[in-house]
Design a protein around this motif. Structure first.
Motif, PDB file in Angstrom:
ATOM      1  N   LYS A 127      47.396  43.828  26.650  1.00 31.42           N
ATOM      2  CA  LYS A 127      47.273  44.183  28.059  1.00 31.42           C
ATOM      3  C   LYS A 127      46.160  43.363  28.715  1.00 31.42           C
ATOM      4  O   LYS A 127      46.337  42.832  29.818  1.00 31.42           O
ATOM      5  CB  LYS A 127      46.974  45.688  28.188  1.00 31.42           C
ATOM      6  CG  LYS A 127      47.944  46.404  29.100  1.00 31.42           C
ATOM      7  CD  LYS A 127      47.937  47.903  28.892  1.00 31.42           C
ATOM      8  CE  LYS A 127      46.687  48.596  29.390  1.00 31.42           C
ATOM      9  NZ  LYS A 127      46.656  50.016  29.019  1.00 31.42           N
ATOM     10  N   THR A 128      45.027  43.281  27.993  1.00 28.88           N
ATOM     11  CA  THR A 128      43.898  42.543  28.565  1.00 28.88           C
ATOM     12  C   THR A 128      44.236  41.076  28.722  1.00 28.88           C
ATOM     13  O   THR A 128      43.877  40.442  29.712  1.00 28.88           O
ATOM     14  CB  THR A 128      42.655  42.693  27.678  1.00 28.88           C
ATOM     15  OG1 THR A 128      42.550  44.029  27.248  1.00 28.88           O
ATOM     16  CG2 THR A 128      41.410  42.300  28.431  1.00 28.88           C
ATOM     17  N   MET A 129      44.960  40.526  27.732  1.00 23.09           N
ATOM     18  CA  MET A 129      45.290  39.112  27.833  1.00 23.09           C
ATOM     19  C   MET A 129      46.162  38.869  29.058  1.00 23.09           C
ATOM     20  O   MET A 129      45.964  37.891  29.790  1.00 23.09           O
ATOM     21  CB  MET A 129      45.991  38.647  26.556  1.00 23.09           C
ATOM     22  CG  MET A 129      46.060  37.138  26.501  1.00 23.09           C
ATOM     23  SD  MET A 129      46.694  36.476  24.977  1.00 23.09           S
ATOM     24  CE  MET A 129      45.491  36.886  23.781  1.00 23.09           C
ATOM     25  N   GLU A 130      47.091  39.765  29.272  1.00 26.79           N
ATOM     26  CA  GLU A 130      47.948  39.647  30.452  1.00 26.79           C
ATOM     27  C   GLU A 130      47.091  39.718  31.717  1.00 26.79           C
ATOM     28  O   GLU A 130      47.277  38.947  32.658  1.00 26.79           O
ATOM     29  CB  GLU A 130      48.986  40.785  30.420  1.00 26.79           C
ATOM     30  CG  GLU A 130      50.225  40.526  31.235  1.00 26.79           C
ATOM     31  CD  GLU A 130      50.783  39.133  31.082  1.00 26.79           C
ATOM     32  OE1 GLU A 130      50.866  38.646  29.938  1.00 26.79           O
ATOM     33  OE2 GLU A 130      51.107  38.501  32.110  1.00 26.79           O
ATOM     34  N   TYR A 131      46.113  40.625  31.684  1.00 27.64           N
ATOM     35  CA  TYR A 131      45.230  40.790  32.839  1.00 27.64           C
ATOM     36  C   TYR A 131      44.441  39.509  33.093  1.00 27.64           C
ATOM     37  O   TYR A 131      44.318  39.058  34.237  1.00 27.64           O
ATOM     38  CB  TYR A 131      44.281  41.973  32.600  1.00 27.64           C
ATOM     39  CG  TYR A 131      43.297  42.156  33.724  1.00 27.64           C
ATOM     40  CD1 TYR A 131      43.729  42.618  34.963  1.00 27.64           C
ATOM     41  CD2 TYR A 131      41.960  41.834  33.558  1.00 27.64           C
ATOM     42  CE1 TYR A 131      42.841  42.765  36.007  1.00 27.64           C
ATOM     43  CE2 TYR A 131      41.074  41.971  34.592  1.00 27.64           C
ATOM     44  CZ  TYR A 131      41.511  42.438  35.825  1.00 27.64           C
ATOM     45  OH  TYR A 131      40.647  42.569  36.858  1.00 27.64           O
ATOM     46  N   GLN A 198      38.946  46.175  40.084  1.00 30.83           N
ATOM     47  CA  GLN A 198      40.231  46.557  39.478  1.00 30.83           C
ATOM     48  C   GLN A 198      40.072  47.348  38.188  1.00 30.83           C
ATOM     49  O   GLN A 198      40.841  48.260  37.908  1.00 30.83           O
ATOM     50  CB  GLN A 198      41.072  45.297  39.218  1.00 30.83           C
ATOM     51  CG  GLN A 198      41.563  44.657  40.512  1.00 30.83           C
ATOM     52  CD  GLN A 198      42.080  43.243  40.292  1.00 30.83           C
ATOM     53  OE1 GLN A 198      42.122  42.760  39.174  1.00 30.83           O
ATOM     54  NE2 GLN A 198      42.456  42.587  41.369  1.00 30.83           N
ATOM     55  N   THR A 199      39.088  46.953  37.364  1.00 34.82           N
ATOM     56  CA  THR A 199      38.960  47.618  36.069  1.00 34.82           C
ATOM     57  C   THR A 199      37.792  48.586  36.014  1.00 34.82           C
ATOM     58  O   THR A 199      37.687  49.385  35.095  1.00 34.82           O
ATOM     59  CB  THR A 199      38.761  46.598  34.935  1.00 34.82           C
ATOM     60  OG1 THR A 199      37.516  45.929  35.173  1.00 34.82           O
ATOM     61  CG2 THR A 199      39.870  45.586  34.894  1.00 34.82           C
ATOM     62  N   GLY A 200      36.869  48.437  36.967  1.00 38.74           N
ATOM     63  CA  GLY A 200      35.717  49.337  36.978  1.00 38.74           C
ATOM     64  C   GLY A 200      34.675  49.013  35.925  1.00 38.74           C
ATOM     65  O   GLY A 200      33.815  49.847  35.626  1.00 38.74           O
TER      66      GLY A 200
END
Lengths: 250, 336
Positions: A127-131, A198-200
């Protein structure tokens, strides 16, 4: 509210004082800035928070070189982490994106990100890589390129991406704009702002060149010769005549 | 919380600060302060032979050879950035030239040693020139292979006595001459190199080690300087080799033995890299120690390695760097 609180921090390199009695706090979910000229102690502060300084200290001691003394306390989520090792701190969520990027030169972009994501769970990592690729679309085309062949700006994007992959709760960015063109500075400043909104993720950012960074921070400190001489919200700092003359040349 | 509010402050002695490079002495005690370690070393080396028997005097002779090799290794590694494992090459070439001159032309050792030193160093340098552009581990590997190369040439072509070697070379007339020749050579080499590394040339060499591109950008040919540095290091090694040949009156392929490449490194690590005195001291500790451990038979090597490993792991800076720091600095507690 505060995720990180630094009290009475003093760091000596042998007899030279690099950080003198600094008090600093990062509020959860905010971007905190640390500004200062060369030799103000920004990098030392970053090394101290991330724990790298303990490693440097050990190596210097073995080599018989400079003796590094660190005094004071660092509270992270109300726990004193002064004696915790850098790797353990990363596991607790304090992740440093080091000065001059220090990406793995001989690994590709994808490998760099994967190395960064070793702490993350599989799903989270994906997920993070996509982000990261959404945040820096430019990197998506460079997946197979070796880190050493990237331009300065691309390397910085990669370094930030790699730090994000480690699932930070507190992201330390040490001079992310070093040696970049004004256009690139703008892109990265926006990215830092986006990461936060976006991620806080709480972000602590140190920079010499305040102009692009000042607008995106919530609260900032000005370091001078190892002491925190000024602090305030983004507006307060922007309006301060000293900051204006020193960092904007007005 | 007492320990938290104070720290140990480390200060250089004022005389050390004043005398960095320029000697500005104002009293006998200051002269004594600067002279004491040097005088202690010189006297120590000259006096010890009186207190030991002939066997240990011989050990000191070979310790002297290792000291020269360690010195040349330290000079190349810490000041030029070339990790040279070619100690055996220098010893072998020096030893063979001196031995052959003595065997075929019946020249006395006092003629063969100077010739072997200079000619041997020139040959060693020529052999090493092609690999000077290599750096780090590559230079180390090539310089390590060259002695093996030489050994197999001698065996394959069966020249210079082949595997048997040549015995019955002239030896020195007396043990004290033997001993003081090598000790004088060690001291002379030590002080010469110490002086050299602080002259202009030494500064350039250190520059080559740190950043050779910056040196090149300053309009200096780094190859020329590397060649000179290797020649000087080879001088020490070839002198040791020529001396060794005449010490035992014998030459053979064991002059190219790996010991001559490896033991100097151990001595340098133990004594303190970059201090120049340290490696010499290390050689004078390690060689006798390896002799003293002979009583343990095969366990000797194990003990020897344990001591070395302990040094590398716990005190990687070496004896001499620690001693120098203790001598030149003092510490006090300071409130912060």
């Amino acid at each position: 509210m505060t995720i990180l609180e630094i009290k009475d921090l003093m760091v000596f390199y042998e007899n030279a004082i690099a950080i003198n009695n600094v008090h600093l706090a990062c509020r959860r979910g905010e971007v905190t800035g640390v500004f200062g000229a060369n030799s103000a102690g920004k990098s030392t502060l970053m090394y101290t928070i991330s724990g790298i300084i303990l490693d440097v200290k050990k190596k210097e001691k073995m080599r018989g070189g400079e003796r590094i003394t660190v005094l004071g306390s660092i509270l992270y989520e109300s726990k004193d982490i002064m004696a915790v090792e850098a790797s353990e701190r990363a596991r607790m969520g304090i992740v440093l994106c080091p000065e001059r990027r220090r990406i793995f030169q001989e690994s590709t972009v994808l490998e760099n990100l994967k190395i960064g994501g070793i702490l993350a769970k599989r799903e989270q990592g994906k997920k993070t890589m996509e982000y990261v690729f959404n945040l820096f679309p430019h990197l998506r085309n460079l997946k197979k390129r070796e880190g050493g062949f990237l331009s300065g700006g691309e390397q910085q994007m990669l370094a930030i991406g790699r730090a994000l992959m480690a699932q930070p709760k507190l992201l330390l960015l040490d001079e992310p704009l070093l040696g970049l063109s004004p256009l690139m500075e703008e892109i990265l400043a926006v990215a830092v702002k986006n990461i936060n909104s976006q991620t806080g993720i709480t972000t602590l950012i140190s920079e010499q060149y305040a102009r692009p960074i000042l607008p995106i921070i919530h609260y900032g400190y000005v370091l001078e010769n190892g002491s925190a001489v000024l602090e305030g919200t983004s507006e307060e700092l922007t309006d301060n005549p000293d900051v204006k003359s020193a960092y904007f040349g007005l | 919380m007492v320990a938290k509010t104070r720290r140990k402050k480390r200060l250089e002695r004022s005389i050390k600060v004043r005398c960095e490079g320029l000697y500005a002495l104002s009293s006998w005690s200051e002269i004594a302060y600067l002279m004491a370690p040097r005088v202690l070393l010189i006297l120590g080396l000259l006096v010890i032979p009186f207190y030991v028997d002939m066997y240990w005097q011989r050990v000191l002779c070979s310790a002297g050879i290792y000291a020269l090799l360690a010195l040349s290794f330290d000079f190349l590694a810490a000041y030029v950035g070339l990790v040279c494992l070619g100690g055996a090459l220098f010893i072998g070439i020096g030893g063979y030239i001196a031995g052959l001159l003595n065997h075929y032309f019946h020249l006395s050792p006092f003629v063969t040693i100077p010739i072997a030193t200079i000619v041997g160093a020139a040959i060693s340098t020529l052999v090493l020139i092609p690999c000077l552009r290599l750096r780090g581990i590559y230079f180390a590997i090539v310089s390590f292979m060259l002695p093996l190369f030489a050994v197999y040439i001698i065996i394959a072509l069966n020249v210079f006595g082949g595997t048997e070697g040549i015995s019955a070379l002239d030896t020195f007339p007396s043990i004290s001459l033997e001993l003081y020749l090598i000790l004088a050579a060690v001291l002379a080499a030590l002080f010469a190199i110490r002086r050299l590394v602080n002259e202009d040339m030494g500064i350039i060499l250190r520059g080559v080690k740190d950043n050779d591109q910056a040196v090149r950008a300053s309009g200096i040919s780094i190859t020329a300087y590397k060649i000179r540095a290797v020649f000087m290091a080879a001088l020490l090694g070839c002198f040791g080799g020529a001396y060794l040949g005449h010490l035992y009156g014998w030459l053979g392929i064991s002059l190219f033995a790996m010991d001559f490449s490896i033991l100097p490194i151990a001595a340098t690590v133990m004594g303190g890299m970059g201090s120049l005195v340290g490696p010499v001291l290390g050689a004078f500790i390690l060689t006798p120690m390896s002799e003293a451990l002979r009583g343990f038979g095969q366990l000797r090597v194990v003990l020897y390695c344990l001591i070395l490993i302990a040094f590398m792991v716990y005190k990687p800076e070496g004896i001499m760097n620690i001693l120098q720091r203790k001598y030149h600095q003092f510490e006090k507690w300071e409130e912060v």
